[in-house]
Design a protein around this motif. Structure first.
Motif, short mmCIF file in Angstrom:
data_model
loop_
_atom_site.label_atom_id
_atom_site.label_comp_id
_atom_site.label_asym_id
_atom_site.label_seq_id
_atom_site.Cartn_x
_atom_site.Cartn_y
_atom_site.Cartn_z
N THR A 147 0.81 -1.21 0.00
CA THR A 147 0.00 0.00 0.00
C THR A 147 0.85 1.27 0.00
O THR A 147 0.31 2.36 -0.22
N ASP A 151 -1.76 6.11 -3.40
CA ASP A 151 -3.04 6.36 -2.76
C ASP A 151 -4.18 5.53 -3.32
O ASP A 151 -5.28 5.51 -2.75
N ASN A 152 -3.98 4.87 -4.44
CA ASN A 152 -5.05 4.08 -5.05
C ASN A 152 -5.00 2.61 -4.64
O ASN A 152 -5.82 1.81 -5.08
N PHE A 154 -5.19 -0.41 -1.87
CA PHE A 154 -5.81 -0.77 -0.59
C PHE A 154 -5.62 -2.27 -0.34
O PHE A 154 -5.27 -3.02 -1.25
N ILE A 346 -11.58 5.96 -5.58
CA ILE A 346 -10.50 5.99 -4.58
C ILE A 346 -10.93 6.81 -3.36
O ILE A 346 -10.71 6.42 -2.21
N LYS A 350 -11.41 5.43 0.57
CA LYS A 350 -10.76 6.03 1.74
C LYS A 350 -11.76 6.34 2.85
O LYS A 350 -11.42 6.26 4.04
N THR A 362 -12.72 -0.08 8.33
CA THR A 362 -12.40 1.21 7.73
C THR A 362 -10.93 1.12 7.32
O THR A 362 -10.24 0.15 7.65
N PHE A 363 -10.44 2.14 6.62
CA PHE A 363 -9.04 2.15 6.21
C PHE A 363 -8.29 3.27 6.92
O PHE A 363 -8.82 4.36 7.11
N ALA A 365 -4.68 5.75 7.29
CA ALA A 365 -4.05 6.69 6.35
C ALA A 365 -3.21 5.98 5.30
O ALA A 365 -2.96 6.53 4.22
N ARG A 367 -4.14 3.11 4.01
CA ARG A 367 -5.11 2.29 3.27
C ARG A 367 -5.05 0.82 3.66
O ARG A 367 -5.35 -0.07 2.88
#
Length: 391
Positions: A147, A151-152, A154, A346, A350, A362-363, A365, A367
Motif C-alpha cells: 500500500t 493512494d489508489n 488498498f 478511490i 478512503k 475502515t481504512f 491513512a 489504506r
C-alpha cells in the motif's frame, strides 16, 4: 500469507480446471462494452495464481470473489449494472502478473482491480496501477510495501506488523504477561515482520523480552532454542510462523517441559491438521489472532461458508473469506462514488465504512484495514473463538 492454510486449501484445487480455463482464456474480457466504455456492465479485473505452486491460495481467493459477484449481481449490481468479473491466472509470478495487468487495463478496460494474492506479484502490479491511477484492493497481500505504492492501493487483510502489535497488546492486557520470548523463522519475511513488531510493541507495553531465538527456514529440530527459552521461564512465547512449523515447535516445547502459553498470528490456521491427536494438548490454551472465526454467529458469514461449500465442495478458508470481502468493498465504493471515475472510487474507498464477514472495516491513512481481530484458542482438539480484540 504465502504458505499458510495449505492443508485447508488443498481441497479447492479440485475446482482448478474449471476456474483456470476461464481465467487463462480471458474470454470474459472480449466484451468491449464494459463499465469503462459506458456499456451495460462494470468490468472489475482479478489477478490470482490459479495454477502453479501457490494456486491453492489463488483458487480460494478467486472463488470467494466470484461468490461475491454473484450475490451483488443478484441484488442489482453496481450503478444499476452487472459486475463483469475478468480474472487472469498469473501463476504466482510477478512478470506474469504485470503482463496480465496490462491486458486488463489495455484490452479489457477494467475500472478496478481485485488482486493480487501473494505479496511479490502484488507489489509489482501496484507500481503499475499507481501510474494508471487504477483503484485496486489486494485481498491477501500482507507485505507492508504494497500500500506504500500509492493512494489508489488498498488491502482487505491485516499487515504482518499489525498482528505482532496486536498480540503483544493482548498478552499484556488480557493475559497479564510480564515476560515474553520469541521463536521465529529468520528466512521468512512474514515471520520476521511479525516477530519484530511483537518485540517492539511488547517492550512498549512494559514487558521484558527474555529470549529472541531464530531458526533457519526448513529446520525440523527446535529443542536447542526451546531449552534456552525454558530456562528463562517467560510467561508467554510468541511463535509467529506457519502452521506446519507451529506443530513441530509446539510438540517439542511440550517435550522439553516448556510451560509458557504459546501465542501466534494468522499463520497458525490449520495447525490442528498437522498434529496427531496424541499431541494436541501441546497447543492447548494457546492464543492466536486471525481474520475471522468459522465459529462466529454472524449470519452473513455462516451463509457464505454454507454457499462456498455447496458451490466448490470444500470448506472456505481465510483466502476465500478475504476475497469475498475485498470484492464487496470495491462494489460498495463504486456505488458510493456513483461513478466509475477512478478518483471518485478511490475517495470513496478512503472514506468507506464496510460491514463484511470479517467484521466492520475502515481504512487507515496507509489504506490498511482497521478492525478487530479474532482471538482463537484450542481446547479439546478444536479451535475455539475467544473474543474480538483491537489493540
Amino acid at each position: 500469507m504465502k504458505k499458510r492454510l495449505l492443508a485447508a486449501a488443498l481441497a479447492a484445487a479440485m475446482v482448478a480446471a474449471s476456474v483456470t480455463g476461464c481465467a487463462q482464456s480471458g474470454d470474459t474480457g472480449s466484451n468491449t462494452s464494459g463499465g469503462a466504455a459506458g456499456g451495460d456492465t462494470v468490468k472489475i479485473g482479478g489477478l490470482a495464481p490459479l495454477t502453479g505452486n501457490v494456486s491453492v491460495y489463488g483458487i480460494a481467493a478467486n472463488n470467494g470473489i466470484k461468490l461475491a459477484v454473484d450475490e451483488i449481481n443478484k441484488a442489482g449490481g453496481v450503478l444499476g449494472k452487472k459486475i463483469e468479473y475478468v480474472p487472469y491466472d498469473e501463476k504466482g509470478d510477478a512478470i506474469e502478473a504485470v503482463n496480465a495487468y496490462n491486458k486488463l487495463v489495455q484490452d479489457d478496460r477494467v475500472v478496478a482491480l481485485i488482486g493480487d494474492v501473494t505479496s511479490k506479484p502484488t507489489i509489482a502490479v501496484a507500481q503499475k496501477a499507481v501510474k494508471d491511477n487504477l483503484p485496486m484492493i489486494t485481498a491477501t497481500g500482507t507485505a507492508a510495501d504494497i500500500t506504500k505504492a500509492g493512494d489508489n492501493v488498498f488491502r482487505a487483510c491485516f499487515i504482518d506488523p499489525y498482528q505482532g502489535e496486536l498480540m503483544a497488546a493482548y498478552a499484556a492486557k488480557k493475559l497479564n504477561a510480564k515476560t515474553a520470548a520469541i521463536i521465529y523463522d529468520n528466512g521468512d519475511d512474514y515471520s520476521t515482520g511479525v516477530a519484530n513488531a511483537f518485540e517492539t510493541a511488547a517492550k512498549a507495553e512494559g514487558m521484558t523480552i527474555t529470549n529472541k531465538e531464530a531458526y533457519q527456514s526448513g529446520a525440523m529440530d527446535f529443542k536447542t532454542q526451546l531449552t534456552k527459552i525454558k530456562a528463562s521461564n517467560p510467561d508467554v512465547v510468541m511463535v509467529p510462523v506457519y502452521y506446519s512449523d507451529v506443530a513441530l515447535i509446539a510438540v517439542q516445547a511440550k517435550d522439553v517441559g516448556l510451560k509458557a502459553k504459546l501465542l501466534g498470528a494468522d499463520g497458525w490456521d490449520g495447525v490442528l491438521e498437522k498434529i496427531d491427536k496424541s499431541n494436541q494438548d501441546a497447543v492447548k490454551d494457546c492464543y492466536f489472532c486471525s481474520q475471522y472465526s468459522a465459529e462466529s454467529k454472524d449470519p452473513k458469514l455462516q451463509d457464505f461458508l454454507k454457499k462456498y461449500k455447496e458451490a466448490y465442495k470444500s470448506e472456505a478458508n481465510m483466502f476465500a473469506v478475504l476475497g469475498y470481502d475485498a470484492m464487496g468493498m470495491m462494489a460498495a465504493a463504486i456505488n458510493k462514488a456513483g461513478s466509475t471515475d477512478s478518483d471518485k472510487i478511490i475517495a470513496a474507498l478512503k472514506a468507506l465504512e464496510y460491514k463484511g464477514i470479517t467484521g466492520n472495516t475502515t481504512f487507515d491513512a496507509n489504506r490498511n484495514p482497521v478492525r478487530e481481530a479474532v482471538i482463537t484458542t484450542i481446547a479439546d482438539g478444536k479451535y475455539k473463538f475467544v473474543e474480538n480484540f483491537k489493540k
